[in-house]
Design a protein around this motif. Structure first.
Motif, PDB file in Angstrom:
ATOM      1  N   GLY A 133       0.808  -1.220   0.000  1.00 25.94           N
ATOM      2  CA  GLY A 133       0.000   0.000   0.000  1.00 25.94           C
ATOM      3  C   GLY A 133       0.840   1.267   0.000  1.00 25.94           C
ATOM      4  N   TRP A 134       0.252   2.346   0.481  1.00 26.93           N
ATOM      5  CA  TRP A 134       0.947   3.641   0.467  1.00 26.93           C
ATOM      6  C   TRP A 134       1.505   4.037   1.838  1.00 26.93           C
ATOM      7  N   THR A 135       1.510   3.106   2.776  1.00 26.53           N
ATOM      8  CA  THR A 135       1.909   3.432   4.156  1.00 26.53           C
ATOM      9  C   THR A 135       3.281   4.088   4.228  1.00 26.53           C
ATOM     10  N   ASN A 136       4.248   3.589   3.471  1.00 28.66           N
ATOM     11  CA  ASN A 136       5.609   4.123   3.546  1.00 28.66           C
ATOM     12  C   ASN A 136       5.907   5.179   2.489  1.00 28.66           C
ATOM     13  N   MET A 137       4.891   5.602   1.774  1.00 30.30           N
ATOM     14  CA  MET A 137       5.074   6.663   0.780  1.00 30.30           C
ATOM     15  C   MET A 137       4.856   8.024   1.426  1.00 30.30           C
ATOM     16  N   ALA A 138       5.346   9.074   0.752  1.00 30.14           N
ATOM     17  CA  ALA A 138       5.102  10.441   1.207  1.00 30.14           C
ATOM     18  C   ALA A 138       3.784  10.900   0.586  1.00 30.14           C
ATOM     19  N   VAL A 139       2.749  10.998   1.424  1.00 32.96           N
ATOM     20  CA  VAL A 139       1.413  11.353   0.954  1.00 32.96           C
ATOM     21  C   VAL A 139       0.948  12.612   1.684  1.00 32.96           C
ATOM     22  N   GLU A 140       0.523  13.595   0.919  1.00 33.11           N
ATOM     23  CA  GLU A 140       0.051  14.854   1.506  1.00 33.11           C
ATOM     24  C   GLU A 140      -1.417  15.052   1.147  1.00 33.11           C
ATOM     25  N   ARG A 147       5.451   9.370   6.782  1.00 29.30           N
ATOM     26  CA  ARG A 147       5.574  10.471   5.834  1.00 29.30           C
ATOM     27  C   ARG A 147       4.218  10.914   5.285  1.00 29.30           C
ATOM     28  N   HIS A 148       3.180  10.607   6.026  1.00 22.29           N
ATOM     29  CA  HIS A 148       1.846  11.109   5.686  1.00 22.29           C
ATOM     30  C   HIS A 148       1.621  12.419   6.439  1.00 22.29           C
ATOM     31  N   SER A 149       0.976  13.365   5.795  1.00 25.22           N
ATOM     32  CA  SER A 149       0.683  14.644   6.443  1.00 25.22           C
ATOM     33  C   SER A 149      -0.591  15.217   5.846  1.00 25.22           C
ATOM     34  N   PHE A 150      -1.182  16.160   6.557  1.00 29.72           N
ATOM     35  CA  PHE A 150      -2.330  16.871   6.004  1.00 29.72           C
ATOM     36  C   PHE A 150      -2.181  18.352   6.314  1.00 29.72           C
ATOM     37  N   GLN A 151      -2.871  19.147   5.517  1.00 29.52           N
ATOM     38  CA  GLN A 151      -2.819  20.587   5.717  1.00 29.52           C
ATOM     39  C   GLN A 151      -4.153  21.198   5.319  1.00 29.52           C
ATOM     40  N   VAL A 152      -4.626  22.114   6.146  1.00 23.45           N
ATOM     41  CA  VAL A 152      -5.775  22.932   5.773  1.00 23.45           C
ATOM     42  C   VAL A 152      -5.209  24.136   5.044  1.00 23.45           C
TER      43      VAL A 152
END
Length: 619
Positions: free
Chosen positions: A140-147, A180-185
């Motif tokens: 999956g995408w667990t170890n990917m950098a996802v924003e 490396r997952h993050s979120f931003q408003v």
């Protein structure tokens, strides 16, 4: 690949009635739209209904398109919709005063609904994207950098509702799955719509051109007055001329007015309704595909007719009742009745547009707004577009004497696409050129400091002696304003407040508190200190430089005199960088010219409930 770039960026437009999600990667910059929503069949729907159905036990039963097949009459099942707007306390209070039965009992209940809904969105987006990139069964995408990038309504002007929204996003799983997952408003809906307009419009905008975006969605209509500052097609840029603003007008109001119209008919013939029509015919009618098509198509020349006929599900095809306006199992609506649903919304939008144009005139700006660009569900209506064009053609404003009202490209997905277009341009320019190059501060932000005492300046202020210089006094609780309301903010340049803390020889303190304040006063009436009215604390910031060694500090030697011995002390110099984002406030700790990151959280923020609840004033 640049390590600062995410491998996947996801733009999410949580709408009042429908939600859109799009994604892209730096390697394949084409924006992909999620269109395989559960329950949508083979229609390839590009947005999913913002709806939930709960069982009597309080457990979630269905969401999105799946709700359509879950209205099976099971006792205790409850449908929830429009819950996003009710996270804002004033909106909820207004709905409760009007007796809106579907309104949540509290903002906390609204937050639970939004969390449950976003949790389903996250699970499906994860499934869809992992499948698309071939990693569904390969880790999956667990170890990917996802924003993940979210927009917010322009009407949300208090930091408290923004902070609440961020907590909801996090609790729903966004930014939490991998290191490396993050979120931003990020942008407001109005600003995101303006970004997509500048990037994709067929209009050849020129340097200095003014345009007004009108994003009329399900629950709110958001406006942004923009000026083009770069007409470079590869790297277009714009600046906000006036703080973005919004008003509670949207397609959901049309739904409520339509429900009221049909309810009034039914109330006149209760016996017929009870015996000849299904008990839930009102809800079926307002949620029907045919009524949705009527809303979207109304105003298109080929679709217009004197009378519109909407089939009634569950009603015999030969059933006719003139009083109820039913003919052969279909309910009839005159064109004037449908116009009466739209016209109040059009008038509300006109009023808001005129306010923006009046601001130009009143501030002595002669520029002409050449284009009004409509987006969103209600904004995509041909009737709304034609009525606005007639209004401003028949009654031109001095600052819009020859304005063209035009639809934007892909109006219903303009917000999530705008979020990604802005991200993409930052990637391509190394972070130096956002599409939204500058915007106007909606409030003033400052930091509480101490200043060297001056009798002329600090009359009646609280004083404090200097620890290392007996001849020096400090005036405390003074305010240094970092940005003033109405000033232009460059989103790529943070506001910087430098601190210099004196430490005794051998003192090991490495953490200090700072206070950030907000004011909605006009710039000429900003207070100089907390003793004066007009400023409210919004948060405490804890700067933690644990790990900084004494030799990294600045050594100071205080010379002795005939009457005192000399001594040495140290100065710890650091910066707090304040990023005043369009819909958020973020902080970074910098030391020795670099962003500080030790084996701990370098900066922590404690928000003040009273300060963050203060709302900016539109206009």
């Amino acid at each position: 690949m640049n390590n600062d770039l995410p491998e996947i960026a996801v733009g999410i437009d949580l709408g009042t009635t429908y939600t859109g999600v799009a994604w892209m990667t730096p390697r394949t910059p084409t924006i992909q739209v999620i269109s395989d929503w559960p329950g949508s069949g083979d229609r390839g729907e590009r947005k999913v209904p913002t709806q939930l159905i709960y069982r009597a036990t309080g457990e979630l039963s269905s969401w999105g398109f799946l709700c359509a097949d879950d209205d099976d009459g099971t006792p205790g099942k409850v449908r929830r919709e429009f819950f996003k707007i009710f996270m804002e306390a004033d909106t909820l209070a207004s709905a409760q005063e009007q007796g809106l039965s579907s309104a949540p009992a509290s903002t906390f209940e609204a937050q639970r609904f939004v969390t449950d809904y976003l949790r389903q969105i996250y699970a499906h987006v994860k499934f869809s994207i992992e499948t698309e990139i071939g990693r569904r069964h390969m880790g999956g995408w667990t170890n990917m950098a996802v924003e993940f990038v979210f927009s917010v309504p322009t009407t949300w002007t208090s930091l408290s509702v923004i902070n609440t929204f961020k907590s909801v996003i996090q609790n729903a799983g966004f930014g939490m799955e991998g290191p490396r997952h993050s979120f931003q408003v990020d942008l407001t809906e109005a600003e995101a719509a303006a970004v997509a307009t500048l990037k994709t419009s067929a209009v050849a905008f020129k340097m200095g051109s003014l345009f007004l975006t009108v994003d009329a969605g399900g629950g709110t209509t958001d406006l942004a007055l923009m000026q083009v500052t770069s007409a470079d097609q590869a790297i277009p840029q714009m600046s906000s001329l006036h703080p973005v603003s919004g008003v509670g007008i949207g397609a959901s109001v049309i739904d409520r007015l339509f429900l009221r119209l049909v309810t009034a008919r039914a109330a006149a013939y209760p016996d017929v309704v009870a015996t000849a029509l299904p008990p839930d015919f009102l809800m079926r009618l307002t949620r029907s595909h045919q009524f949705r098509t009527l809303k979207h198509k109304f105003g298109e020349p080929a679709y217009m007719q004197p009378v519109f006929r909407i089939p009634l599900e569950g009603v015999a095809h030969d059933f006719t009742h003139l009083g109820l306006g039913i003919e052969n199992g279909r309910m009839l609506f005159a064109i004037q009745e449908i116009q009466s649903l739209f016209d109040p919304q059009v008038e509300g939008i006109v009023k808001k547009i005129v306010e923006e144009l009046e601001w130009l005139r009143e501030t002595g700006r002669p520029q002409q707004v050449q284009h009004m660009v409509l987006s969103g569900g209600l904004g995509s209506s041909a009737y709304v577009r034609d009525q606005l064009q007639k209004r401003f053609s028949n009654y031109p404003h001095p600052n819009a004497s020859c304005v063209a009202v035009i639809p934007c490209n892909d109006p219903q997905l303009v917000v999530c696409r705008g979020l990604l277009f802005d991200r993409q341009q930052r990637w391509n320019t190394g972070g130096s050129a956002s599409v939204l190059a500058a915007r106007v501060a909606r409030a003033s932000y400052g930091v509480i400091v101490q200043e060297v005492y001056s009798p002329a300046v600090h009359f009646n202020e609280d004083l404090q002696p200097d620890r290392f210089d007996k001849g020096k006094k400090w005036a405390v609780n003074q305010i240094q304003w970092l940005i003033r309301k109405g000033e232009v903010i460059n989103p790529n340049i943070p506001l910087v407040k430098s601190f210099a803390i004196s430490l005794a020889d051998g003192e090991l303190t490495r953490a200090w508190d700072s206070r950030i304040v907000i004011s909605h006063n006009e710039p000429s009436f900003l207070p100089r200190s907390m003793k004066q009215a007009g400023a409210t604390k919004i948060c405490d910031i804890r700067s933690n430089l644990d790990g900084v060694r004494q030799e990294q500090l600045v050594l100071k030697n205080k010379r002795g005199t005939c009457f005192s011995r000399g001594h040495k002390f140290y100065i710890c110099q650091f910066d707090i960088r304040v990023i005043v984002a369009p819909a958020d406030l973020r902080f970074e700790l910098w030391f020795a010219g670099q962003k500080f990151s030790g084996n701990h959280e370098p900066i922590s923020v404690t928000w003040d409930a009273e300060g963050t609840s203060i709302k900016a004033k539109n206009g």
